[in-house]
Design a protein around this motif. Sequence first.
Motif, PDB file in Angstrom:
ATOM      1  N   GLY A 158       0.938  -1.180   0.074  1.00 17.57           N
ATOM      2  CA  GLY A 158       0.109   0.115   0.082  1.00 17.57           C
ATOM      3  C   GLY A 158       0.922   1.197   0.097  1.00 17.57           C
ATOM      4  O   GLY A 158       0.310   2.319  -0.321  1.00 17.57           O
ATOM      5  N   ALA A 161       1.432   3.426  -3.141  1.00 19.76           N
ATOM      6  CA  ALA A 161       0.122   4.411  -3.582  1.00 19.76           C
ATOM      7  C   ALA A 161       0.201   5.648  -2.506  1.00 19.76           C
ATOM      8  O   ALA A 161      -0.871   6.468  -2.345  1.00 19.76           O
ATOM      9  CB  ALA A 161      -1.159   3.790  -3.563  1.00 19.76           C
ATOM     10  N   ASN A 185      -3.388   7.253  -1.564  1.00 19.21           N
ATOM     11  CA  ASN A 185      -4.493   7.674  -2.549  1.00 19.21           C
ATOM     12  C   ASN A 185      -5.776   7.238  -2.311  1.00 19.21           C
ATOM     13  O   ASN A 185      -5.883   6.035  -2.031  1.00 19.21           O
ATOM     14  CB  ASN A 185      -3.858   7.383  -4.050  1.00 19.21           C
ATOM     15  CG  ASN A 185      -2.553   8.230  -4.561  1.00 19.21           C
ATOM     16  OD1 ASN A 185      -2.327   9.431  -3.804  1.00 19.21           O
ATOM     17  ND2 ASN A 185      -1.786   7.486  -5.100  1.00 19.21           N
ATOM     18  N   ASP A 186      -6.832   8.105  -2.599  1.00 25.10           N
ATOM     19  CA  ASP A 186      -8.198   7.394  -2.386  1.00 25.10           C
ATOM     20  C   ASP A 186      -8.481   6.324  -3.657  1.00 25.10           C
ATOM     21  O   ASP A 186      -7.694   6.392  -4.784  1.00 25.10           O
ATOM     22  CB  ASP A 186      -9.104   8.610  -2.588  1.00 25.10           C
ATOM     23  CG  ASP A 186      -9.151   9.412  -1.339  1.00 25.10           C
ATOM     24  OD1 ASP A 186      -8.468   8.962  -0.665  1.00 25.10           O
ATOM     25  OD2 ASP A 186      -9.866  10.495  -1.333  1.00 25.10           O
ATOM     26  N   THR A 187      -9.349   5.355  -3.250  1.00 29.75           N
ATOM     27  CA  THR A 187      -9.742   4.447  -4.411  1.00 29.75           C
ATOM     28  C   THR A 187     -11.150   4.478  -4.304  1.00 29.75           C
ATOM     29  O   THR A 187     -12.015   5.333  -3.784  1.00 29.75           O
ATOM     30  CB  THR A 187      -9.222   3.107  -4.009  1.00 29.75           C
ATOM     31  OG1 THR A 187     -10.000   2.387  -3.043  1.00 29.75           O
ATOM     32  CG2 THR A 187      -7.921   3.092  -3.744  1.00 29.75           C
ATOM     33  N   HIS A 188     -11.952   3.621  -5.192  1.00 28.98           N
ATOM     34  CA  HIS A 188     -13.321   3.742  -5.362  1.00 28.98           C
ATOM     35  C   HIS A 188     -14.026   3.197  -3.992  1.00 28.98           C
ATOM     36  O   HIS A 188     -15.304   3.457  -3.889  1.00 28.98           O
ATOM     37  CB  HIS A 188     -13.879   2.755  -6.796  1.00 28.98           C
ATOM     38  CG  HIS A 188     -13.537   1.457  -6.569  1.00 28.98           C
ATOM     39  ND1 HIS A 188     -12.238   0.918  -6.780  1.00 28.98           N
ATOM     40  CD2 HIS A 188     -14.352   0.484  -6.405  1.00 28.98           C
ATOM     41  CE1 HIS A 188     -12.561  -0.241  -6.630  1.00 28.98           C
ATOM     42  NE2 HIS A 188     -13.611  -0.521  -6.581  1.00 28.98           N
ATOM     43  N   SER A 190     -12.153   3.099  -0.734  1.00 24.46           N
ATOM     44  CA  SER A 190     -11.345   3.618   0.465  1.00 24.46           C
ATOM     45  C   SER A 190     -10.935   5.201   0.166  1.00 24.46           C
ATOM     46  O   SER A 190     -10.788   5.409  -0.934  1.00 24.46           O
ATOM     47  CB  SER A 190     -10.088   2.711   0.397  1.00 24.46           C
ATOM     48  OG  SER A 190      -9.346   3.195   1.506  1.00 24.46           O
ATOM     49  N   SER A 191     -11.284   5.696   1.354  1.00 27.06           N
ATOM     50  CA  SER A 191     -10.660   7.243   1.247  1.00 27.06           C
ATOM     51  C   SER A 191     -10.065   7.556   2.641  1.00 27.06           C
ATOM     52  O   SER A 191     -10.213   6.783   3.496  1.00 27.06           O
ATOM     53  CB  SER A 191     -11.829   8.136   1.058  1.00 27.06           C
ATOM     54  OG  SER A 191     -13.117   7.951   1.783  1.00 27.06           O
ATOM     55  N   ARG A 212      -8.252   3.954   7.478  1.00 29.43           N
ATOM     56  CA  ARG A 212      -9.248   4.256   6.303  1.00 29.43           C
ATOM     57  C   ARG A 212     -10.518   4.344   6.271  1.00 29.43           C
ATOM     58  O   ARG A 212     -11.016   3.513   7.369  1.00 29.43           O
ATOM     59  CB  ARG A 212      -8.723   3.347   5.194  1.00 29.43           C
ATOM     60  CG  ARG A 212      -9.142   2.068   5.134  1.00 29.43           C
ATOM     61  CD  ARG A 212      -8.488   1.011   4.031  1.00 29.43           C
ATOM     62  NE  ARG A 212      -6.932   0.873   4.425  1.00 29.43           N
ATOM     63  CZ  ARG A 212      -6.056   1.207   3.428  1.00 29.43           C
ATOM     64  NH1 ARG A 212      -6.578   1.412   1.914  1.00 29.43           N
ATOM     65  NH2 ARG A 212      -4.953   0.882   3.569  1.00 29.43           N
TER      66      ARG A 212
END
Length: 243
Positions: A158, A161, A185-188, A190-191, A212
Motif C-alpha cells: 500500500g 500508492a 491515494n483514494d480508491t473507489h 477507500s478514502s 481508512r
Amino acid sequence: MSRRALVAALCLSVAVVAAGCAAPGGSGDSAPTLTATDATDANALIRAHTETLRSNSFTARSKTTARDANGTFRVVTTQTWRVDPGRPVRASATRTHAVVGDAPDRYEQRPDEVTAWRRGNETTVRVESGNDSRVRAVALLNSSVRLNQALHRQLLYGLSASRNATVENVTRNGTRLYRVRAELNDTHVSSNASMTLLVDPEGYVRQVETTRTVAYRSGPRVVTRTVRFSRIGETRVERPPWA
C-alpha cells in the motif's frame, strides 16, 4: 545480484497473487540494510523485509478494528502468526474476533477462534464456536499460514500508492528506527487513508499502522489496523496438541 536476492525479487513480483514462496533454510548472507530513502520505496522495503524474515523465525501480531460511522458497533479481529521458515516450513496462526454493539448478523456468525498449523505443505485447521470444536486438514492455498500472508507484503505494498511521505529518525529501547508517515491515494472503495511504519535499518518492518474509511452498502466504516513483527530469530514454533 546474489541467488538469495534474485529469489526474493522473483517472489516479490508475484506477491499479490502468489500463495507464498518456499523459504530457504539457514540465515546465509547477512541481513540487508535499509536507508531512509529505502524506507519510503515500497519495492525496496518489501524486498528487504521478505529476505530478512524468510531467513529468520518471527512472530507477527495484527489487530484490526472496524466501526461504523455512527458508532453503533465495533468489530475487533486479532491474529497471531508464529513462523519458522526453515525446511520444512513450520507455522501457526490464530484468529479471534469480538463484536461490541449492534453489528450485522454476519459478524455474529463468525467462529470464536480459528487456529491453523502448518508443517511443509500440510496444513490443519481447528475451528471453535461456543462448545463446538472441529479439526480438519485443508489445502495450503486455503489456510492462513501462507508465508506471504504472515509477512503482510500486500499491506506493505500500500505504500506504493502514498503521497506526502516523510521519514524521521526515532529511537525505541536504544535502537534507531525510521518512522515513515504517508497519506494514501483514494480508491473507489477507500478514502482518508494513511499509513505509519516503524522500519528497522537491519532490513525489516517492525510495525505498520493504517487507517481508512471504507465504503460498504450499509454505510461507511472506519477501519484501523496495527501489525507488529517481533522475536526475529527467536520464535519457537511447536506442533499444537490438537494437530
